[in-house]
Structure formats: structure tokens, C-alpha cells
Design a protein around this motif. Structure first.
Motif, PDB file in Angstrom:
ATOM      1  N   LEU A  91      -2.774  -4.250  -2.137  1.00  0.00           N
ATOM      2  CA  LEU A  91      -3.277  -3.209  -3.030  1.00  0.00           C
ATOM      3  C   LEU A  91      -2.207  -2.176  -3.358  1.00  0.00           C
ATOM      4  CD1 LEU A  91      -6.841  -2.709  -1.514  1.00  0.00           C
ATOM      5  CD2 LEU A  91      -6.243  -3.868  -3.651  1.00  0.00           C
ATOM      6  N   ALA A  92      -1.393  -1.824  -2.377  1.00  0.00           N
ATOM      7  CA  ALA A  92      -0.304  -0.872  -2.613  1.00  0.00           C
ATOM      8  C   ALA A  92       0.736  -1.466  -3.560  1.00  0.00           C
ATOM      9  CB  ALA A  92       0.347  -0.476  -1.289  1.00  0.00           C
ATOM     10  N   GLU A  93       1.020  -2.763  -3.387  1.00  0.00           N
ATOM     11  CA  GLU A  93       1.989  -3.443  -4.254  1.00  0.00           C
ATOM     12  C   GLU A  93       1.499  -3.482  -5.704  1.00  0.00           C
ATOM     13  OE1 GLU A  93       4.374  -7.719  -4.162  1.00  0.00           O
ATOM     14  OE2 GLU A  93       2.945  -7.248  -2.591  1.00  0.00           O
ATOM     15  N   VAL A  94       0.218  -3.810  -5.878  1.00  0.00           N
ATOM     16  CA  VAL A  94      -0.356  -3.838  -7.226  1.00  0.00           C
ATOM     17  C   VAL A  94      -0.350  -2.441  -7.836  1.00  0.00           C
ATOM     18  CG1 VAL A  94      -2.486  -4.246  -8.545  1.00  0.00           C
ATOM     19  CG2 VAL A  94      -1.724  -5.923  -6.855  1.00  0.00           C
ATOM     20  N   GLN A  95      -0.693  -1.426  -7.040  1.00  0.00           N
ATOM     21  CA  GLN A  95      -0.685  -0.051  -7.543  1.00  0.00           C
ATOM     22  C   GLN A  95       0.722   0.376  -7.984  1.00  0.00           C
ATOM     23  OE1 GLN A  95      -3.432   1.963  -8.131  1.00  0.00           O
ATOM     24  NE2 GLN A  95      -1.848   3.064  -9.253  1.00  0.00           N
ATOM     25  N   THR A  96       1.726  -0.022  -7.227  1.00  0.00           N
ATOM     26  CA  THR A  96       3.112   0.280  -7.602  1.00  0.00           C
ATOM     27  C   THR A  96       3.466  -0.382  -8.928  1.00  0.00           C
ATOM     28  OG1 THR A  96       3.740   0.482  -5.289  1.00  0.00           O
ATOM     29  CG2 THR A  96       5.521   0.080  -6.860  1.00  0.00           C
ATOM     30  N   ARG A  97       3.022  -1.617  -9.111  1.00  0.00           N
ATOM     31  CA  ARG A  97       3.278  -2.325 -10.367  1.00  0.00           C
ATOM     32  C   ARG A  97       2.578  -1.638 -11.540  1.00  0.00           C
ATOM     33  NH1 ARG A  97       2.050  -8.251  -7.829  1.00  0.00           N
ATOM     34  NH2 ARG A  97       4.033  -8.538  -6.744  1.00  0.00           N
TER      35      ARG A  97
END
Length: 186
Positions: A91-97
């Protein structure tokens, strides 16, 4: 039990011979009739070979961005991240993207960001985008290249691949082909 062992051994030997030998040769023979003998479509740009059927990494504002890749666009092996939709790291990775995309595309609202631009495909090598995935990037590309947004939309329309037989699959656009067309505008 003894009457089952011999047929099981025979079946095992047959399957080993068939699937590791004959089946492989049959598929190899069929591939010889495909474009480039089943090795995929290759295009040469500036003396460098690129496979049309494998995603390429584009991060410059003047190019269409590909889908994110869990394998860093390495064609030698494919795979997803294997992280579930509730995994905090995922979820953090997607939010960063999402944040990066919105920063580089300020005219796009969060609700307009297609999921394909912030989530990796199952293989990590998907070379295609939806038409919407390309259109939301048009303004950024037009501004970066100092051309009209309409010209970028024309290139998108020109490179849109229709569903097979008009009904199987969805419209898609190959990102590498799009970016090659953009570079031809010079």
C-alpha cells in the motif's frame, strides 16, 4: 498394490518423454510460423534492439510511462510482487507511485489515475496500457515536448490496437511503439 506400480511407472516415463521432448518439439515447430520464429517482435532504435512484447522502463516526462514492474523490467524472469492488497508495504508503494504520478501530472485528479499506472502486472513485463492510461499522460508529454496535446492524442489514436476480432479483449496501446512515434516527431 503391485498391479498399480507398473502402470504408474509406465505413465511416468511416458509423460516425461512426451512433455520434455515431443511436446517441446511440437511447440517449437508451431513457433517457426510465428513472426520472428516465436522470439517476439524486435524493433531497432538507435542501434539497440528492443522487444515490443516486453515492457520497457520510461521515466522521462517526454515519454509515456509504462506500468510499474515488480521485476524491474527484467525480461529474463517475470513475476509479481506476491504482496496482498492489504499488505502495508504494498500500500505504501502504491501510494508513492500515485503521489509521483500526481506530482508530474498536476492537471490529473487522484480519481482519474488509472490503476494500471500505479500497480504492477502479474508478470511485471506488461508492455501495454489502456487508452485511458495513455490519455491521462498526454498533457504532460505535450508540455514537455512543446507540441499540442491534440498531436499527442492523434498518436494515441493511431497506435490503439483494437480487440481481436472486434470482441476479444480490450483496446490497448503498446508503450514502446507510442514512444518511438513521439521521437519521430523531431
Amino acid at each position: 498394490m503391485k498391479e498399480n506400480i507398473l502402470p504408474a511407472i509406465r505413465l511416468t516415463v511416458f509423460c516425461a518423454v512426451f512433455f520434455s521432448g515431443l511436446y517441446t518439439l511440437i511447440i517449437l515447430g508451431i513457433a517457426q510460423f510465428a513472426p520472428n520464429q516465436g522470439k517476439g517482435e524486435i524493433v531497432v532504435v538507435n542501434g539497440k534492439n528492443h522487444h515490443i512484447n516486453v515492457a520497457q522502463k520510461f521515466t522521462d516526462n517526454k515519454y509515456f510511462w509504462s506500468r510499474p514492474s515488480a521485476v524491474d523490467y527484467n525480461g529474463a524472469g517475470s513475476g509479481g510482487s506476491n504482496k496482498g492488497p492489504n499488505n502495508p508495504d504494498y500500500l505504501a508503494e502504491v501510494q508513492t507511485r500515485i503521489d509521483t504520478f500526481l506530482l508530474k501530472n498536476p492537471s490529473v485528479k487522484r480519481s482519474e489515475v488509472p490503476s494500471e499506472l500505479v500497480t504492477a502486472s502479474g508478470s511485471g513485463l506488461d508492455p501495454n496500457l489502456s487508452v485511458q492510461g495513455a490519455k491521462v499522460q498526454a498533457k504532460r508529454i505535450a508540455e514537455s515536448r512543446k507540441i499540442s496535446e491534440e498531436k499527442v492524442l492523434e498518436i494515441i489514436l493511431k497506435n490503439t490496437e483494437k480487440p481481436l476480432l472486434g470482441m476479444l479483449g480490450t483496446e490497448k496501446i503498446n508503450v514502446l511503439k507510442l514512444n518511438i512515434e513521439l521521437d519521430k516527431l523531431k
